[in-house]
Write a protein that holds these residues in place. Sequence first.
Motif, PDB file in Angstrom:
ATOM      1  N   GLN A 199       0.826  -1.217   0.000  1.00  0.00           N
ATOM      2  CA  GLN A 199       0.000   0.000   0.000  1.00  0.00           C
ATOM      3  C   GLN A 199       0.859   1.265   0.000  1.00  0.00           C
ATOM      4  N   VAL A 200       1.909   1.232   0.807  1.00  0.00           N
ATOM      5  CA  VAL A 200       2.762   2.428   0.906  1.00  0.00           C
ATOM      6  C   VAL A 200       3.480   2.676  -0.427  1.00  0.00           C
ATOM      7  N   ARG A 201       3.820   1.596  -1.096  1.00  0.00           N
ATOM      8  CA  ARG A 201       4.487   1.732  -2.395  1.00  0.00           C
ATOM      9  C   ARG A 201       3.610   2.392  -3.460  1.00  0.00           C
ATOM     10  N   GLU A 202       2.307   2.293  -3.257  1.00  0.00           N
ATOM     11  CA  GLU A 202       1.384   2.938  -4.207  1.00  0.00           C
ATOM     12  C   GLU A 202       1.446   4.454  -4.120  1.00  0.00           C
ATOM     13  N   LEU A 203       1.973   4.965  -3.019  1.00  0.00           N
ATOM     14  CA  LEU A 203       1.941   6.413  -2.771  1.00  0.00           C
ATOM     15  C   LEU A 203       3.192   7.051  -3.381  1.00  0.00           C
ATOM     16  N   SER A 204       2.981   7.778  -4.481  1.00  0.00           N
ATOM     17  CA  SER A 204       4.149   8.220  -5.251  1.00  0.00           C
ATOM     18  C   SER A 204       4.942   9.324  -4.547  1.00  0.00           C
ATOM     19  N   ALA A 205       4.352   9.990  -3.557  1.00  0.00           N
ATOM     20  CA  ALA A 205       5.106  11.039  -2.858  1.00  0.00           C
ATOM     21  C   ALA A 205       5.956  10.472  -1.717  1.00  0.00           C
ATOM     22  N   LEU A 206       5.933   9.144  -1.581  1.00  0.00           N
ATOM     23  CA  LEU A 206       6.793   8.500  -0.583  1.00  0.00           C
ATOM     24  C   LEU A 206       7.813   7.617  -1.289  1.00  0.00           C
ATOM     25  N   ASP A 207       9.036   7.680  -0.802  1.00  0.00           N
ATOM     26  CA  ASP A 207      10.097   6.831  -1.327  1.00  0.00           C
ATOM     27  C   ASP A 207      10.374   5.757  -0.267  1.00  0.00           C
ATOM     28  N   VAL A 208       9.858   4.559  -0.505  1.00  0.00           N
ATOM     29  CA  VAL A 208       9.973   3.499   0.504  1.00  0.00           C
ATOM     30  C   VAL A 208      11.351   2.856   0.413  1.00  0.00           C
ATOM     31  N   ARG A 209      12.159   3.121   1.407  1.00  0.00           N
ATOM     32  CA  ARG A 209      13.535   2.638   1.376  1.00  0.00           C
ATOM     33  C   ARG A 209      13.698   1.229   1.916  1.00  0.00           C
ATOM     34  N   GLY A 210      12.970   0.920   2.978  1.00  0.00           N
ATOM     35  CA  GLY A 210      13.182  -0.400   3.568  1.00  0.00           C
ATOM     36  C   GLY A 210      12.426  -0.578   4.868  1.00  0.00           C
ATOM     37  N   LEU A 211      12.940  -1.477   5.683  1.00  0.00           N
ATOM     38  CA  LEU A 211      12.290  -1.802   6.960  1.00  0.00           C
ATOM     39  C   LEU A 211      13.120  -1.265   8.118  1.00  0.00           C
ATOM     40  N   MET A 212      12.434  -1.000   9.204  1.00  0.00           N
ATOM     41  CA  MET A 212      13.087  -0.545  10.429  1.00  0.00           C
ATOM     42  C   MET A 212      12.594  -1.418  11.575  1.00  0.00           C
ATOM     43  N   VAL A 213      13.505  -1.744  12.481  1.00  0.00           N
ATOM     44  CA  VAL A 213      13.095  -2.550  13.632  1.00  0.00           C
ATOM     45  C   VAL A 213      13.866  -2.108  14.879  1.00  0.00           C
ATOM     46  N   ILE A 214      13.200  -2.224  16.019  1.00  0.00           N
ATOM     47  CA  ILE A 214      13.845  -1.982  17.317  1.00  0.00           C
ATOM     48  C   ILE A 214      13.678  -3.255  18.142  1.00  0.00           C
ATOM     49  N   PRO A 215      14.704  -4.084  18.231  1.00  0.00           N
ATOM     50  CA  PRO A 215      14.568  -5.298  19.039  1.00  0.00           C
ATOM     51  C   PRO A 215      14.449  -4.935  20.519  1.00  0.00           C
TER      52      PRO A 215
END
Length: 225
Positions: free
Chosen positions: A150-166
């Motif tokens: 869904q986020v990838r559909e939004l052209s004003a966002l550049d989806v770089r990757g994943l973030m996690v906090i263990p």
Amino acid sequence: MNDTLPSRLEAIRTRIRSACLRVGRDPAEVRLVAVSKRHRPEFIRAAYALGQRDFGENYVQEMVEKFDALRDLPDIRFCLIGHLQRNKVRDVVRIGASVHTVDSIRLAQRLARLSQEAGTCTEVFVQTKLSSEPQKSGCPPDRLDELVAQVRELSALDVRGLMVIPSAEEDPEAARPTFQRIRERAESLGLKDLSMGMSQDFEVAIEEGATVVRIGSSIFGSRPA
Ligand SMILES: *Cc1c(COP(=O)(O)O)cnc(C)c1O
């Protein structure tokens, strides 16, 4: 002022390089975000003078104040690594910060809409949490594929990757399985960046593929209360 900053920053850079070399990675693949939360803008200015460009903050208000206080530093970059409330999105867009904590489609949509209105594209990471953890923020693993799509559909966002906090553990090795799992998810989604690793565990994170490490206390010392 923190006169140990130059040696601390240099020590972190060296440790990042060594971790990369241990696993045959190019150190240029790993971006260091210096987490400056709760530290005065002067600390950021001092790190900038030593070549540091990326700074991480947890609270939008604090980040915006620092951005405004440091306007004379032309290529400084801020990223938000704390939870983003939808009523603060406009401020984030105004200062061109990247957001490492996108964890819902509603937040992503608002960020995209305001980015578009401002004529910019915002760099984002999708924050994921781990199955059994009672963390507030982060997309549950079973909804991650859908959210990323869904986020990838939004052209004003550049989806770089994943973030996690263990979850915080004494032993940095405890985070390794989490880092491995997140890397596998990112690979299967075709995402190339991984924002993972803090003072405690960044070397393990780099060994497992981190491309962005978020380091605070090892650079700036302990945070004022
Ligand atoms: C505070 C914070 C960091 C930095 O933590 P240190 O242990 O000081 O390196 C990194 N990531 C997030 C999300 C944080 O909130």
